[in-house]
Design a protein around this motif. Structure first.
Motif, PDB file in Angstrom:
ATOM      1  N   PHE A 171       0.864  -1.176   0.000  1.00 32.45           N
ATOM      2  CA  PHE A 171       0.000   0.000   0.000  1.00 32.45           C
ATOM      3  C   PHE A 171       0.906   1.233   0.000  1.00 32.45           C
ATOM      4  O   PHE A 171       1.976   1.222   0.630  1.00 32.45           O
ATOM      5  CB  PHE A 171      -0.880   0.034   1.259  1.00 32.45           C
ATOM      6  CG  PHE A 171      -2.094  -0.862   1.202  1.00 32.45           C
ATOM      7  CD1 PHE A 171      -2.180  -1.910   0.301  1.00 32.45           C
ATOM      8  CD2 PHE A 171      -3.174  -0.645   2.062  1.00 32.45           C
ATOM      9  CE1 PHE A 171      -3.302  -2.731   0.255  1.00 32.45           C
ATOM     10  CE2 PHE A 171      -4.297  -1.454   2.026  1.00 32.45           C
ATOM     11  CZ  PHE A 171      -4.366  -2.505   1.123  1.00 32.45           C
ATOM     12  N   SER A 172       0.468   2.277  -0.651  1.00 31.44           N
ATOM     13  CA  SER A 172       1.316   3.477  -0.709  1.00 31.44           C
ATOM     14  C   SER A 172       1.507   4.080   0.684  1.00 31.44           C
ATOM     15  O   SER A 172       2.536   4.687   0.960  1.00 31.44           O
ATOM     16  CB  SER A 172       0.735   4.504  -1.685  1.00 31.44           C
ATOM     17  OG  SER A 172      -0.602   4.773  -1.389  1.00 31.44           O
ATOM     18  N   ARG A 173       0.546   3.886   1.582  1.00 30.21           N
ATOM     19  CA  ARG A 173       0.700   4.447   2.931  1.00 30.21           C
ATOM     20  C   ARG A 173       1.747   3.694   3.745  1.00 30.21           C
ATOM     21  O   ARG A 173       2.164   4.156   4.807  1.00 30.21           O
ATOM     22  CB  ARG A 173      -0.638   4.431   3.670  1.00 30.21           C
ATOM     23  CG  ARG A 173      -1.163   3.044   3.985  1.00 30.21           C
ATOM     24  CD  ARG A 173      -2.429   3.124   4.831  1.00 30.21           C
ATOM     25  NE  ARG A 173      -2.979   1.813   5.101  1.00 30.21           N
ATOM     26  CZ  ARG A 173      -4.257   1.483   4.914  1.00 30.21           C
ATOM     27  NH1 ARG A 173      -5.111   2.367   4.448  1.00 30.21           N
ATOM     28  NH2 ARG A 173      -4.682   0.272   5.202  1.00 30.21           N
ATOM     29  N   ASP A 174       2.167   2.519   3.253  1.00 30.17           N
ATOM     30  CA  ASP A 174       3.145   1.699   3.974  1.00 30.17           C
ATOM     31  C   ASP A 174       4.572   1.918   3.490  1.00 30.17           C
ATOM     32  O   ASP A 174       5.491   1.217   3.911  1.00 30.17           O
ATOM     33  CB  ASP A 174       2.781   0.214   3.822  1.00 30.17           C
ATOM     34  CG  ASP A 174       1.447  -0.113   4.482  1.00 30.17           C
ATOM     35  OD1 ASP A 174       1.118   0.537   5.492  1.00 30.17           O
ATOM     36  OD2 ASP A 174       0.743  -1.002   3.978  1.00 30.17           O
ATOM     37  N   ILE A 175       4.744   2.868   2.582  1.00 32.44           N
ATOM     38  CA  ILE A 175       6.077   3.158   2.041  1.00 32.44           C
ATOM     39  C   ILE A 175       6.476   4.552   2.528  1.00 32.44           C
ATOM     40  O   ILE A 175       5.762   5.525   2.286  1.00 32.44           O
ATOM     41  CB  ILE A 175       6.053   3.130   0.496  1.00 32.44           C
ATOM     42  CG1 ILE A 175       5.622   1.744  -0.002  1.00 32.44           C
ATOM     43  CG2 ILE A 175       7.412   3.523  -0.073  1.00 32.44           C
ATOM     44  CD1 ILE A 175       5.299   1.693  -1.488  1.00 32.44           C
TER      45      ILE A 175
END
Ligand code: ZN
Length: 643
Positions: A171-175
């Motif tokens: 997920f983009s929020r996890d990068i």
């Protein structure tokens, strides 16, 4: 055509087909779907934005290699953001992403673009590699026909999504992204990002998740001005202005007061905020590519250079900031569930854009009026123009409003020949008419004790201070409306969204105490619109909109012009034997009410000249709203500043 010429005679024997028929090639392995798991470490992103002559942004990115892949070696897939929030379409500027070189530990690695998903890059990671070093460029368009010009000698618009790759499978929020930028010496900037440190021309931002980075572009410029729009407030709001020329930055105290009133009126409407600070990034330019793009705690707003200095001519531009600001609540904080995406390469579905954009378009107009950015008369004139446009455009006969939410993907705002029939992103303006319909219906159902303001507060104003996106579905909208005032809202919305038929949704105007009417005089609002966009609006009479040389830029389906075979791209060369002149054509149309002779129009399309006869006697027609009834009109209450 050739096949017909060599077709076998009727009595010939069919040829036996012994060869195997073609079969689909084996598809490459799918790109890993995003998962909600942390990507290890931080990705460092360094952008150099100093090459003003060539409009080139140069990027360097260091991407950690996850331990398991480092131990085994193998394929790592990096993605270029494709589906961008706010664009509602696969609009990532992949064609401008160039010069990619990948190294690991000083050794250059090859990269291979995925043959099916061209936004995906396969990197063969050697065993033992702990990180990848990427070098690349974003080659901003150097003229508008290539795309949106993102850099000029005086300003730049840095959109991080155009200048990074990110790992597939997360997920983009996890990068986590650790970004910095080098700007031309002496330039200033605005962004929603928090600065960690500044050293000379290099600004280093505090680490943020990838989706937050992409949601926080930067506007930087040589001529720059920053104004406080919420003096003394606990949650700051600023207006960051970049201009082509320093003189254009001259905001007057009165103009500043109206922009400050926007913040006050939005707070009174929503009763909440979903940012810890907010920055309007406002570019005054005819060189930087135009933009109106929402973000959680900022917005990109591109307007004419004379936004402040030619204020009286800019009324049509002045609902842009209210529109983009509204999106912080409607679109960024509350988002349709099918539009929310785990990363930027999962397709967005646009079915609820009539809420996301339609209601934002509505509040954009209403908040502009409530804050004094546009006058009462200007908002009425704006609504008249919208109502007339959608009454004249009859594409609704075959294509319902909800289906137009697919248009960002179908047409991507490319020019089309018959906009009024094909339809475009009509969920904006026709959507706004539907929400006026809802607003006035709520008011009449509750004897003016409730309104769409109550819906806005209940639906968008929840969880004050939170900026974790809250998704919703159509049923949630219906439920929230029913909480404000019980009614068969599902049927109400169905009739306006999914039905076909020629009638524009004008009940809100009627219930609001006005009706659409036409006179031979333009409103000042429409005059400004014509002047700013450099065209002559005759859609409501002859059925065309014309560029200054008489070239048709729009034709209304089934209009007198359409029936005469006039289409976009043809040029009106002469009218009644005299060379084209916009004012004379208007006089001719005005006289058509009493002049029994048809209008003779000489057309030119490429090398072809053609004389057409238009038997039109409807006069010159421009839309207005006319008050019906007496006493306070509901629409006047709606556009009045909230105390
Ligand atoms: Zn919008």
């Amino acid at each position: 055509m050739l096949a017909f010429l060599i077709a076998p005679a009727a009595d010939a024997q069919p040829q036996v087909q012994d060869q195997a028929q073609p079969q689909p090639a084996t598809a490459p392995a799918a790109i890993a779907a995003p998962q909600d798991r942390p990507f290890p470490g931080h990705i460092a992103l360094r952008i150099d934005a100093t090459d003003l002559d060539r409009h080139i942004f140069t990027g360097h990115e260091t991407v950690p290699v996850p331990a398991q892949l480092s131990a085994s070696g193998g394929d790592m897939v990096l993605l270029f953001p494709k589906w961008l929030p706010g664009d509602h379409s696969p609009s990532g500027e992949l064609d401008a992403f160039a010069s990619l070189v990948v190294n690991a530990g000083g050794t250059r690695l090859g990269w291979v673009r995925d043959p099916v998903d061209v936004y995906a890059f396969h990197i063969p990671v050697p065993r033992g590699s702990t990180s990848l070093d990427l070098d690349f460029q974003f080659l901003s368009p150097t003229e508008p026909k290539q795309g949106r010009v993102a850099m000029t000698p005086a300003m730049l618009s840095l959109q991080w999504n155009n200048m990074l790759l990110y790992p597939a499978g997360y997920f983009s929020r996890d990068i986590t992204m650790d970004a910095s930028v080098t700007l031309p010496a002496g330039w200033s900037f605005g962004t929603g990002l928090d600065v960690a440190s500044t050293a000379g021309a290099v600004t280093h931002f505090k680490p943020v998740p990838l989706n937050t980075l992409v949601d926080n572009p930067m506007l930087a410029g040589r001529y720059f001005r920053r104004e406080d729009l919420a003096p003394g407030a606990a949650v700051p709001v600023h207006l960051d202005i970049a201009a082509d020329r320093p003189d254009d930055l001259a905001i007057t105290p009165d103009q500043l007061a109206r922009h400050r009133a926007l913040v006050v009126q939005a707070q009174r409407l929503f009763g909440s905020h979903h940012y810890d600070h907010y920055d309007f990034l406002l570019s005054l330019s005819d060189e930087l590519g135009g933009i109106g793009l929402e973000h959680h705690r900022s917005s990109e707003n591109g307007v004419e250079p004379g936004y402040f200095t030619e204020w009286d001519k800019m009324a049509p531009e002045r609902d842009l900031l209210p529109h983009e600001y509204t999106h912080s609540w409607n679109g960024k904080f509350r988002r349709p569930a099918d539009l929310w995406q785990p990363n930027f390469n999962v397709p967005e579905q646009d079915s609820l854009l009539w809420v996301y954009e339609g209601q934002t378009q509505y509040w954009g107009k209403i908040l502009a009026a409530r804050s004094g950015l546009i006058s009462r008369q200007e908002v009425l004139d704006s609504l008249a123009y919208t109502a007339a446009t959608y009454s004249t455009g009859i594409g609704r006969s075959w294509r319902n409003l909800e289906d137009t939410t697919n248009d960002p993907v179908i047409a991507s705002r490319r020019p089309i020949p018959f906009r009024s029939w094909q339809r475009s992103e009509d969920y904006y303006e026709e959507g706004a008419l539907v929400w006026l319909d809802v607003d006035t219906r709520l008011r009449s159902l509750t004897h003016d004790s409730k309104s769409l303001d109550d819906f806005a507060r209940a639906f968008f104003g929840i969880d004050n201070g939170s900026y974790i996106t809250a998704t919703y579905q159509l049923a949630d909208v219906v439920k929230a409306l029913n909480t404000v005032a019980p009614y068969d809202w599902a049927a109400f919305l169905n009739a306006r969204l999914f039905a076909t038929g020629p009638q524009a949704p004008l009940d809100g105007l009627t219930r609001g105490g006005y009706r659409l009417t036409y006179t031979d005089t333009e409103t000042p609002f429409l005059k400004s619109e014509e002047a700013n966009r450099k065209y002559t609006e005759l859609s409501f009479s002859l059925g065309v909109a014309l560029k200054s040389d008489g070239t048709v830029r729009g034709v209304i389906w089934d209009s007198p012009a359409f029936k005469a075979g006039i289409v976009v791209g043809t040029q009106i060369v002469a009218v009644n034997g005299l060379s084209y002149d916009a004012d004379e054509l208007k006089q001719t149309l005005k006289a058509s009410l009493t002049d029994k002779a048809p209008i003779q129009i000489l057309l030119k399309a490429d090398r072809h000249y053609r004389m057409v006869t238009v038997d039109y006697h409807g006069g010159l027609r421009y839309p207005h709203l006319e008050r019906t009834g007496t006493g306070p009109a509901s629409l006047d209450t709606i556009i009045s500043a909230r105390k």
